[in-house]
Design a protein around this motif. Structure first.
Motif, PDB file in Angstrom:
ATOM      1  N   UNK A 132       0.826  -1.218   0.000  1.00 37.05           N
ATOM      2  CA  UNK A 132       0.000   0.000   0.000  1.00 37.05           C
ATOM      3  C   UNK A 132       0.860   1.268   0.000  1.00 37.05           C
ATOM      4  N   UNK A 133       2.172   1.101   0.057  1.00 36.81           N
ATOM      5  CA  UNK A 133       3.137   2.162  -0.278  1.00 36.81           C
ATOM      6  C   UNK A 133       2.893   3.481   0.450  1.00 36.81           C
ATOM      7  N   UNK A 134       2.588   3.383   1.734  1.00 44.04           N
ATOM      8  CA  UNK A 134       2.412   4.599   2.521  1.00 44.04           C
ATOM      9  C   UNK A 134       1.041   5.238   2.436  1.00 44.04           C
ATOM     10  N   UNK A 135       0.063   4.553   1.876  1.00 43.79           N
ATOM     11  CA  UNK A 135      -1.308   5.076   1.799  1.00 43.79           C
ATOM     12  C   UNK A 135      -1.805   5.459   3.193  1.00 43.79           C
ATOM     13  N   UNK A 136      -2.255   6.703   3.391  1.00 41.56           N
ATOM     14  CA  UNK A 136      -2.810   7.083   4.693  1.00 41.56           C
ATOM     15  C   UNK A 136      -4.203   6.472   4.890  1.00 41.56           C
ATOM     16  N   UNK A 137      -4.416   5.872   6.054  1.00 44.41           N
ATOM     17  CA  UNK A 137      -5.662   5.170   6.350  1.00 44.41           C
ATOM     18  C   UNK A 137      -6.209   5.656   7.684  1.00 44.41           C
ATOM     19  N   UNK A 138      -7.508   5.921   7.718  1.00 47.94           N
ATOM     20  CA  UNK A 138      -8.179   6.252   8.978  1.00 47.94           C
ATOM     21  C   UNK A 138      -9.300   5.269   9.258  1.00 47.94           C
ATOM     22  N   UNK A 139      -9.241   4.633  10.426  1.00 47.30           N
ATOM     23  CA  UNK A 139     -10.330   3.808  10.939  1.00 47.30           C
ATOM     24  C   UNK A 139     -10.931   4.521  12.151  1.00 47.30           C
ATOM     25  N   UNK A 140     -12.247   4.680  12.152  1.00 44.97           N
ATOM     26  CA  UNK A 140     -12.949   5.194  13.323  1.00 44.97           C
ATOM     27  C   UNK A 140     -14.156   4.331  13.597  1.00 44.97           C
ATOM     28  N   UNK A 141     -14.372   3.949  14.880  1.00 47.36           N
ATOM     29  CA  UNK A 141     -15.510   3.084  15.188  1.00 47.36           C
ATOM     30  C   UNK A 141     -15.898   3.212  16.654  1.00 47.36           C
ATOM     31  N   UNK A 142     -17.200   3.089  16.917  1.00 48.41           N
ATOM     32  CA  UNK A 142     -17.674   3.014  18.284  1.00 48.41           C
ATOM     33  C   UNK A 142     -17.386   1.640  18.876  1.00 48.41           C
TER      34      UNK A 142
ATOM     35  N   UNK B 234     -15.810  14.354  15.096  1.00 51.52           N
ATOM     36  CA  UNK B 234     -14.360  14.137  15.159  1.00 51.52           C
ATOM     37  C   UNK B 234     -13.882  13.277  13.993  1.00 51.52           C
ATOM     38  N   UNK B 235     -14.671  12.245  13.642  1.00 53.31           N
ATOM     39  CA  UNK B 235     -14.304  11.406  12.508  1.00 53.31           C
ATOM     40  C   UNK B 235     -14.330  12.193  11.201  1.00 53.31           C
ATOM     41  N   UNK B 236     -15.329  13.039  11.045  1.00 46.82           N
ATOM     42  CA  UNK B 236     -15.390  13.881   9.852  1.00 46.82           C
ATOM     43  C   UNK B 236     -14.187  14.813   9.788  1.00 46.82           C
ATOM     44  N   UNK B 237     -13.741  15.283  10.949  1.00 48.59           N
ATOM     45  CA  UNK B 237     -12.565  16.154  10.989  1.00 48.59           C
ATOM     46  C   UNK B 237     -11.317  15.369  10.592  1.00 48.59           C
ATOM     47  N   UNK B 238     -11.195  14.122  11.063  1.00 54.59           N
ATOM     48  CA  UNK B 238     -10.082  13.275  10.630  1.00 54.59           C
ATOM     49  C   UNK B 238     -10.114  13.104   9.119  1.00 54.59           C
ATOM     50  N   UNK B 239     -11.299  12.834   8.570  1.00 54.21           N
ATOM     51  CA  UNK B 239     -11.434  12.665   7.134  1.00 54.21           C
ATOM     52  C   UNK B 239     -11.078  13.931   6.377  1.00 54.21           C
ATOM     53  N   UNK B 240     -11.541  15.062   6.885  1.00 58.70           N
ATOM     54  CA  UNK B 240     -11.247  16.346   6.236  1.00 58.70           C
ATOM     55  C   UNK B 240      -9.747  16.616   6.218  1.00 58.70           C
ATOM     56  N   UNK B 241      -9.080  16.321   7.344  1.00 53.71           N
ATOM     57  CA  UNK B 241      -7.639  16.544   7.416  1.00 53.71           C
ATOM     58  C   UNK B 241      -6.875  15.586   6.510  1.00 53.71           C
ATOM     59  N   UNK B 242      -7.366  14.340   6.404  1.00 52.32           N
ATOM     60  CA  UNK B 242      -6.716  13.391   5.499  1.00 52.32           C
ATOM     61  C   UNK B 242      -6.783  13.915   4.078  1.00 52.32           C
ATOM     62  N   UNK B 243      -7.945  14.407   3.665  1.00 55.33           N
ATOM     63  CA  UNK B 243      -8.066  14.956   2.313  1.00 55.33           C
ATOM     64  C   UNK B 243      -7.189  16.185   2.134  1.00 55.33           C
ATOM     65  N   UNK B 244      -7.173  17.029   3.161  1.00 53.73           N
ATOM     66  CA  UNK B 244      -6.363  18.253   3.084  1.00 53.73           C
ATOM     67  C   UNK B 244      -4.888  17.907   2.900  1.00 53.73           C
ATOM     68  N   UNK B 245      -4.410  16.934   3.690  1.00 51.38           N
ATOM     69  CA  UNK B 245      -3.000  16.547   3.591  1.00 51.38           C
ATOM     70  C   UNK B 245      -2.714  15.836   2.273  1.00 51.38           C
TER      71      UNK B 245
END
Length: 215
Positions: free
Chosen positions: A149-159, A199-210
């Motif tokens: 996956x060559x450094x692909x940034x991944x975010x997992x969020x779950x209750x 908070x998860x949406x913020x993580x997603x937004x930051x991932x896209x921004x980066x």
């Protein structure tokens, strides 16, 4: 029953046009949801340079049983769903957007499908956003995959606990993708209902921004 039930599902779009976009985000809805529903996440993570693509599942479900059920019980829907995601990826690539500028993400069943797709179609993506989901297969089964996956940034969020997705599978999925070379962030939200938090949406937004900062 069709051997490829999702083949003709409509792909809904939001944001920039495919021809003018500098990147793409493929969003996959959950069971009982719709492409229109999941595109509401695009509004929360909006970037005017990106095109957001959301395919519609046949019957509003990507596969009929739990993602923890034996895989054969979810066929041919699961294989059809993976092909549908690949066709949307190919749509973006054909428009001149390379894989490394494409994010794949989703919620619940869509998060499971997103994670499974990236693991079974490895390469460098702009990111994976898995909101309450993990790799597909029964608990205790081997869900490891081969590929880089060559450094692909991944975010997992779950209750935790979640009525559909055990935290143990989220952790296991994070470990598998890390071993495949992804840069994984996982966040556990004790007692959070089966939904998407700010908070998860913020993580997603930051991932896209980066991911698209230099585009």
């Amino acid at each position: 029953m069709s051997a490829d039930p999702h083949k003709d599902g409509t792909v809904h779009r939001f944001g920039a046009s495919l021809e003018e976009a500098s990147g793409a985000v493929i969003l996959l809805h959950g069971r009982g949801g719709s492409a229109e529903d999941i595109l509401s996440l695009a509004e929360a993570m909006y970037n005017p340079r990106l095109v957001y693509l959301a395919p519609q599942a046949a019957g509003s479900t990507w596969y009929p049983n739990s993602f923890l059920a034996p895989r054969e019980s979810n066929e041919p829907w699961l294989s059809s769903a993976l092909r549908k995601v690949e066709s949307v990826l190919d749509l973006a690539i054909a428009a001149g957007i390379p894989r490394e500028r494409i994010v794949v993400g989703g919620f619940s069943q869509g998060a499971c499908l997103s994670t499974e797709f990236v693991a079974t179609h490895p390469g460098r993506y702009a990111g994976l956003i898995a909101l309450t989901g993990g790799l597909i297969g029964p608990l205790g089964s081997d869900v490891t995959h081969v590929g880089d996956l060559a450094g692909t940034p991944v975010f997992f969020g779950s209750g935790d606990p979640d009525p559909h997705v055990p935290w143990s599978r989220v952790q296991e999925s994070a470990e598998v993708l890390t071993d495949m070379g992804a840069k994984v962030t996982a966040r556990r939200y004790p007692g959070r209902p089966h939904t998407v938090s700010q908070e998860e949406l913020e993580f997603g937004r930051r991932l896209l921004q980066d991911a698209f900062a230099a585009v």
